[in-house]
Scaffold this motif. Sequence first.
Motif, PDB file in Angstrom:
ATOM      1  N   ASP A 172       0.836  -1.195   0.000  1.00 55.29           N
ATOM      2  CA  ASP A 172       0.000   0.000   0.000  1.00 55.29           C
ATOM      3  C   ASP A 172       0.877   1.253   0.000  1.00 55.29           C
ATOM      4  OD1 ASP A 172      -2.899   1.103   0.602  1.00 55.29           O
ATOM      5  OD2 ASP A 172      -1.499   2.204   1.896  1.00 55.29           O
ATOM      6  N   PRO A 173       0.554   2.260  -0.827  1.00 54.00           N
ATOM      7  CA  PRO A 173       1.418   3.449  -0.907  1.00 54.00           C
ATOM      8  C   PRO A 173       1.464   4.263   0.382  1.00 54.00           C
ATOM      9  CG  PRO A 173      -0.591   3.745  -2.205  1.00 54.00           C
ATOM     10  CD  PRO A 173      -0.549   2.304  -1.805  1.00 54.00           C
ATOM     11  N   VAL A 174       0.431   4.169   1.210  1.00 58.49           N
ATOM     12  CA  VAL A 174       0.400   4.948   2.451  1.00 58.49           C
ATOM     13  C   VAL A 174       0.946   4.138   3.623  1.00 58.49           C
ATOM     14  CG1 VAL A 174      -1.073   6.211   4.078  1.00 58.49           C
ATOM     15  CG2 VAL A 174      -1.539   6.318   1.614  1.00 58.49           C
ATOM     16  N   ALA A 175       0.385   2.952   3.854  1.00 56.46           N
ATOM     17  CA  ALA A 175       0.764   2.152   5.023  1.00 56.46           C
ATOM     18  C   ALA A 175       1.973   1.258   4.769  1.00 56.46           C
ATOM     19  CB  ALA A 175      -0.418   1.299   5.481  1.00 56.46           C
ATOM     20  N   GLY A 176       2.228   0.922   3.517  1.00 51.90           N
ATOM     21  CA  GLY A 176       3.284  -0.037   3.187  1.00 51.90           C
ATOM     22  C   GLY A 176       4.646   0.251   3.797  1.00 51.90           C
ATOM     23  N   PRO A 177       5.126   1.512   3.765  1.00 53.70           N
ATOM     24  CA  PRO A 177       6.451   1.781   4.320  1.00 53.70           C
ATOM     25  C   PRO A 177       6.588   1.447   5.805  1.00 53.70           C
ATOM     26  CG  PRO A 177       5.752   3.598   2.915  1.00 53.70           C
ATOM     27  CD  PRO A 177       4.564   2.702   3.078  1.00 53.70           C
TER      28      PRO A 177
ATOM     29  N   ALA B  22      -7.434  -1.596   8.630  1.00 56.53           N
ATOM     30  CA  ALA B  22      -6.581  -2.319   7.678  1.00 56.53           C
ATOM     31  C   ALA B  22      -7.346  -2.605   6.382  1.00 56.53           C
ATOM     32  CB  ALA B  22      -6.086  -3.616   8.301  1.00 56.53           C
ATOM     33  N   ARG B  23      -8.623  -2.905   6.516  1.00 54.04           N
ATOM     34  CA  ARG B  23      -9.450  -3.227   5.337  1.00 54.04           C
ATOM     35  C   ARG B  23      -9.830  -1.999   4.533  1.00 54.04           C
ATOM     36  NH1 ARG B  23     -12.401  -6.420   9.029  1.00 54.04           N
ATOM     37  NH2 ARG B  23     -13.992  -4.784   9.096  1.00 54.04           N
ATOM     38  N   THR B  24     -10.148  -0.909   5.224  1.00 51.90           N
ATOM     39  CA  THR B  24     -10.831   0.207   4.550  1.00 51.90           C
ATOM     40  C   THR B  24     -10.092   1.535   4.590  1.00 51.90           C
ATOM     41  OG1 THR B  24     -12.049   0.863   6.554  1.00 51.90           O
ATOM     42  CG2 THR B  24     -13.048  -0.855   5.167  1.00 51.90           C
ATOM     43  N   TRP B  25      -9.079   1.675   5.447  1.00 51.27           N
ATOM     44  CA  TRP B  25      -8.442   2.989   5.624  1.00 51.27           C
ATOM     45  C   TRP B  25      -6.986   2.821   6.069  1.00 51.27           C
ATOM     46  CZ3 TRP B  25      -9.220   6.567  10.383  1.00 51.27           C
ATOM     47  CH2 TRP B  25      -8.620   7.820  10.141  1.00 51.27           C
ATOM     48  N   PRO B  26      -6.083   2.600   5.112  1.00 47.65           N
ATOM     49  CA  PRO B  26      -4.677   2.363   5.458  1.00 47.65           C
ATOM     50  C   PRO B  26      -4.046   3.461   6.312  1.00 47.65           C
ATOM     51  CG  PRO B  26      -5.086   1.744   3.186  1.00 47.65           C
ATOM     52  CD  PRO B  26      -6.339   2.409   3.664  1.00 47.65           C
ATOM     53  N   ALA B  27      -4.424   4.707   6.093  1.00 45.87           N
ATOM     54  CA  ALA B  27      -3.852   5.789   6.906  1.00 45.87           C
ATOM     55  C   ALA B  27      -4.273   5.644   8.362  1.00 45.87           C
ATOM     56  CB  ALA B  27      -4.276   7.151   6.354  1.00 45.87           C
ATOM     57  N   GLY B  28      -5.497   5.203   8.585  1.00 46.93           N
ATOM     58  CA  GLY B  28      -5.951   4.967   9.949  1.00 46.93           C
ATOM     59  C   GLY B  28      -5.217   3.806  10.595  1.00 46.93           C
ATOM     60  N   TYR B  29      -4.894   2.818   9.786  1.00 41.82           N
ATOM     61  CA  TYR B  29      -4.119   1.676  10.296  1.00 41.82           C
ATOM     62  C   TYR B  29      -2.779   2.161  10.846  1.00 41.82           C
ATOM     63  CZ  TYR B  29      -1.254  -2.549  10.215  1.00 41.82           C
ATOM     64  OH  TYR B  29      -0.401  -3.569  10.560  1.00 41.82           O
ATOM     65  N   ILE B  30      -2.168   3.157  10.198  1.00 41.36           N
ATOM     66  CA  ILE B  30      -0.881   3.694  10.668  1.00 41.36           C
ATOM     67  C   ILE B  30      -0.995   4.178  12.112  1.00 41.36           C
ATOM     68  CG2 ILE B  30       0.771   5.591  10.371  1.00 41.36           C
ATOM     69  CD1 ILE B  30       0.187   5.397   7.334  1.00 41.36           C
ATOM     70  N   ALA B  31      -2.125   4.794  12.467  1.00 41.22           N
ATOM     71  CA  ALA B  31      -2.310   5.295  13.832  1.00 41.22           C
ATOM     72  C   ALA B  31      -2.205   4.164  14.843  1.00 41.22           C
ATOM     73  CB  ALA B  31      -3.672   5.995  13.948  1.00 41.22           C
ATOM     74  N   HIS B  32      -2.799   3.023  14.522  1.00 38.70           N
ATOM     75  CA  HIS B  32      -2.746   1.884  15.436  1.00 38.70           C
ATOM     76  C   HIS B  32      -1.355   1.251  15.453  1.00 38.70           C
ATOM     77  CE1 HIS B  32      -7.029   1.868  16.337  1.00 38.70           C
ATOM     78  NE2 HIS B  32      -7.203   2.236  15.086  1.00 38.70           N
TER      79      HIS B  32
ATOM     80  N   GLU C  98      -7.447   9.292  15.001  1.00 34.03           N
ATOM     81  CA  GLU C  98      -7.485   7.829  15.144  1.00 34.03           C
ATOM     82  C   GLU C  98      -6.467   7.364  16.175  1.00 34.03           C
ATOM     83  OE1 GLU C  98      -9.080   4.061  14.489  1.00 34.03           O
ATOM     84  OE2 GLU C  98      -9.817   6.020  13.793  1.00 34.03           O
ATOM     85  N   CYS C  99      -5.366   8.062  16.274  1.00 33.46           N
ATOM     86  CA  CYS C  99      -4.361   7.755  17.289  1.00 33.46           C
ATOM     87  C   CYS C  99      -4.961   7.937  18.687  1.00 33.46           C
ATOM     88  CB  CYS C  99      -3.158   8.675  17.085  1.00 33.46           C
ATOM     89  SG  CYS C  99      -1.754   8.293  18.125  1.00 33.46           S
TER      90      CYS C  99
END
Length: 221
Positions: free
Chosen positions: A68-73, A118-128, A198-199
């Motif tokens: 994913d371009p946002v969460a992948g790194p 993780a399913r719907t909002w990769p940027a939000g996943y980063i917060a977790h 989200e954090c």
Amino acid sequence: MDAPGTATPFSTLIRTASHEQHTEAETSTFMGDLLGGRLGVDAYTRYTEQLWFVYRALEDGAETLRNDPVAGPFIQSELMRGSALERDLAHLRGAGWREGLEPLPATAAYAERVAECARTWPAGYIAHHYTRYLGDLSGGQIIRDKAEKTWGFARRGDGVRFYVFEEIANPAAFKRGYRELLDAVNADDLEKQRIIDECKRAFALNTAVFRELGEVFPLSA
């Protein structure tokens, strides 16, 4: 893109914005009793069980977000805690540790929110991802030290492997690199504010787990 003249790094914004919730989580009654040696190893075991449900959601999500371009790194194998948690649970609960393993309601809600992001909002996943893994690298070391001293676990051995990052030789340098990833995150200012929100939610979900654990393990007056 950030507005011209925006000087404060995103990693600083996210840390300062969530400071109050972070403090609330760290100073929960349950965690205070656990770190104060006032609870038994059964409480520590139950806490470790709850972590397993949250990290299963985090790391199942990681597998789907690697490209994913946002969460992948942020998906870095040296952070993964699943196998270490399972070794700890086998030590704490025995070979059949999965039998009867149930999340508390707050834990189930926390894990579901992680999975949803993780399913719907990769940027939000980063917060977790940020609230969990950077916390493990930092405050988690205090828990490890206390657990070793209170319940006699071997230093950095079975029972506390969750807190031992074998593949990270220099945690301080790793955290600096992680903050650089946050500063370079592929998100505009509005999305960055949503990540910060989200954090805060992640810390609140974590605090709810501590609250329920405190109800399961109350100290008699």
